[in-house]
Design an enzyme around this catalytic site. Structure first.
Site, PDB file in Angstrom:
ATOM      1  N   LYS A 133       0.856  -1.193   0.000  1.00  0.00           N
ATOM      2  CA  LYS A 133       0.000   0.000   0.000  1.00  0.00           C
ATOM      3  C   LYS A 133       0.891   1.242   0.000  1.00  0.00           C
ATOM      4  O   LYS A 133       1.738   1.414   0.880  1.00  0.00           O
ATOM      5  CB  LYS A 133      -0.893  -0.012   1.249  1.00  0.00           C
ATOM      6  CG  LYS A 133      -1.888  -1.162   1.259  1.00  0.00           C
ATOM      7  CD  LYS A 133      -2.554  -1.327   2.607  1.00  0.00           C
ATOM      8  CE  LYS A 133      -3.501  -0.200   2.932  1.00  0.00           C
ATOM      9  NZ  LYS A 133      -4.179  -0.435   4.244  1.00  0.00           N
TER      10      LYS A 133
HETATM   11  O1  G3P Z   1      -8.281   0.384   5.351  1.00  0.00           O
HETATM   12  C1  G3P Z   1      -8.737   1.625   5.793  1.00  0.00           C
HETATM   13  C2  G3P Z   1      -7.881   2.140   6.882  1.00  0.00           C
HETATM   14  O2  G3P Z   1      -6.573   2.085   6.449  1.00  0.00           O
HETATM   15  C3  G3P Z   1      -8.308   3.474   7.406  1.00  0.00           C
HETATM   16  O3  G3P Z   1      -9.452   3.268   8.096  1.00  0.00           O
HETATM   17  O4  G3P Z   1     -10.904   3.424  10.023  1.00  0.00           O
HETATM   18  O5  G3P Z   1      -8.718   4.630  10.046  1.00  0.00           O
HETATM   19  O6  G3P Z   1     -10.591   5.402   8.613  1.00  0.00           O
HETATM   20  P1  G3P Z   1      -9.934   4.253   9.260  1.00  0.00           P
END
Ligand code: G3P
Length: 220
Positions: A81
């Site tokens: 990523k």
């Molecule tokens: O996969 C999504 C994550 O990396 C971020 O999610 O819950 O921190 O907005 P969140």
């Protein structure tokens, strides 16, 4: 359709691997910090063939590339990523030339997604809940990206992420996005329909009141 968990907790990872047809695991640095897990522990817990997504922490393209090379050398099933930033696009492009599979992450806009895809990312992760929390429409952004990829015939998939509720997940799946990653809290909500559980309990107690047993096969 593919379900992933956004998780760095090895106990929970084991639980979902054992009890659900999980396609893979996604992590980012803050998830690993929050869940107290390490990349090595996730690797040790997940079966070899399971799809794994780990993220670089560097913000400049040179170090992103170095970290990505290291991550992708750990296992064949790893996608790296890379944040969809100008530096990230340089890294994505170089990594694509090297045959390293990347996902453009931290996507808040259509243009970020298209730029990541244009430079060679095979997937992008729109942060649906975070976009909603900024006062915009996360599901619409994800579906616009999906439509743009289809219309432009771009070889890049939308991987829905940062969901905050079940409705968001359903909405993107209904409209053609076929990969989603859910936090384990949201995953529990996704799997648990209280009406379904109540109906199953009602069937069982009706049977028991009628026949005095919980066994399905009764003898007359
Ligand atoms: O996969 C999504 C994550 O990396 C971020 O999610 O819950 O921190 O907005 P969140």
């Amino acid at each position: 359709m593919e379900f992933y968990i956004d998780c760095g907790n090895t106990e929970l990872i084991r639980h979902y691997i054992n009890n659900f047809n999980l396609k893979g695991i996604t992590c980012n640095p803050t998830i690993l910090i929050k869940d107290g897990g390490t990349i090595q522990e996730v690797l040790d817990t997940a079966p070899e063939e399971m799809e794994l997504y780990f993220e670089v922490i560097a913000t400049d393209h040179k170090r992103m590339i170095e970290e990505a090379r290291l991550l992708s050398s750990l296992r064949k099933s790893i996608t790296v990523k890379i944040p969809a930033t100008p530096e990230g696009f340089i890294a994505i492009r170089e990594l694509a030339k090297e045959g390293i599979r990347t996902l453009g992450t931290a996507v808040y806009s259509v243009q970020q997604a298209l730029s990541a895809a244009y430079n060679g990312a095979k997937e992008v992760a729109p942060y649906i809940g975070r976009i909603d929390n900024m006062g915009f429409d996360g599901v619409k952004t994800a579906l616009d990206i999906h439509r743009a990829f289809t219309v432009q015939n771009v070889d890049c998939a939308v991987f829905g992420a940062s969901f905050k509720n079940v409705a968001q997940v359903n909405e993107v799946l209904i409209n053609g996005v076929n990969k989603v990653t859910l936090s384990t809290d949201l995953f529990e909500k996704y799997l648990t329909d209280a009406n379904g559980i109540r109906a199953a309990e009602d069937f069982k107690s009706a049977w028991k009141s009628a026949y005095g047993t919980e066994h399905l096969f009764i003898s007359r």
